[in-house]
Write an enzyme that holds these catalytic residues in place. Structure first.
Site, short mmCIF file in Angstrom:
data_model
loop_
_atom_site.label_atom_id
_atom_site.label_comp_id
_atom_site.label_asym_id
_atom_site.label_seq_id
_atom_site.Cartn_x
_atom_site.Cartn_y
_atom_site.Cartn_z
N CYS A 174 -2.60 -22.98 20.11
CA CYS A 174 -3.33 -22.08 19.20
C CYS A 174 -2.35 -21.23 18.40
CB CYS A 174 -4.28 -21.20 20.01
SG CYS A 174 -4.94 -19.77 19.13
N CYS B 71 -2.85 -17.42 18.37
CA CYS B 71 -2.50 -16.86 19.68
C CYS B 71 -1.02 -16.48 19.73
CB CYS B 71 -2.81 -17.85 20.80
SG CYS B 71 -4.55 -18.32 20.95
#
Length: 290
Positions: free
Chosen positions: A40, A43
């Site tokens: 991600c 993230c």
């Protein structure tokens, strides 16, 4: 700020330690739970920012990190539909949360809203003091660069749509929203953005904020001006003032424009993620209607 300091307030959350380290521990210290994954891209931006804040706040909260690939049951229990998603757990209950990689200033506002402040004597990073909150246009540029580096990451496109809306670029935000894949089109952030866009359409060709304020000051019964003023205030981050305008119409001209004030309030509630504020104004609306 050393890595050791950050590690002291950050820990890995697993299914076998969740009850003790999150639920039980939150009875004495708020726990911020970060749902993330190695693939991600947002993230990778949010994670280090949260770790830095955990160290800076020096025990005012602890940061629990959940790798959703390794802990799918936990992610399912929290109803995680996109990452990064962050939940604040306090007194054994989920108190609030947000999705997406927020800038530093908004992260601090989120914590402050729930009375989470740095512990006295906490180490404060110099750049945290000097660096102003990220401007909406800066957020757009940052996310566009991230998309260029990871064009297949649909999560970033949702982040871009949200940033464009904050920057006042409603048409561009709607174009990004329309292009999202089906799994993100129903994300809570996308649903909220769709409600914001519905409100923004009312402002096409509308007078400026100062003009509307002058009209309302000159004639408190200029419902059309008051209605548009409420929409402008709501979309320009003065939600309470905007909701007050709709309530004023509801109180004094409930049936104006086929009950538009009530419709505006309901649409506004769908755009806001401040549960306390929404609850307060829902009660005020109900007291006028019933």
């Amino acid at each position: 700020m050393s890595a050791t300091t950050a590690q002291a307030h950050t820990f890995e959350v697993r299914e076998d330690n969740f009850e003790a380290e999150v639920l039980q521990a939150s009875l004495t210290t708020p726990i911020l739970v970060d749902f993330w994954a190695s693939w991600c891209e947002p993230c990778k931006t949010l994670g280090p920012m949260l770790e830095k804040l955990a160290a800076e706040y020096n025990g005012a909260f602890r940061l629990g990190k959940v790798d959703v690939d390794k802990n799918q049951q936990l992610a399912g229990m929290f109803g995680i539909r996109s990452i990064p998603t962050v939940m604040l757990v306090k007194d054994g209950q989920i108190l609030d949360g947000f999705a997406g990689a927020l800038p530093d200033g908004q992260l601090r506002e989120f914590l402050a809203r729930h009375q989470v402040q740095p512990v006295d004597g906490a180490e404060v990073a110099d750049d945290a003091v000097a660096q102003p909150p990220e401007a909406p246009e800066e957020a757009v540029n940052r996310i566009q660069q991230a998309i260029a580096a990871a064009p297949d990451n649909a999560e970033l496109k949702l982040d871009l749509a949200l940033a464009l809306m904050r920057a006042g670029q409603a048409d561009a935000a709607e174009a990004e929203l329309t292009s999202l894949p089906a799994n993100l089109a129903t994300d809570s952030r996308a649903v909220r953005l769709r409600s914001q866009l519905d409100l923004a359409r009312a402002l096409k060709g509308a007078p400026s904020l100062p003009e509307l304020q002058q009209r309302v000051q000159a004639d408190g019964n200029d419902w059309a001006a008051r209605d548009l003023l409420g929409v402008r205030l709501l979309l320009e981050d003065d939600a309470a003032a905007g909701l007050d305008q709709f309530l004023a119409i509801l109180e004094r001209a409930r049936d104006w424009n086929e009950g538009q004030a009530k419709k505006r309030l309901l649409a506004a509630f769908a755009t806001l993620d401040d549960g306390e504020l929404v609850g307060k104004y829902r009660r005020r609306m109900a007291s006028l209607l019933f």
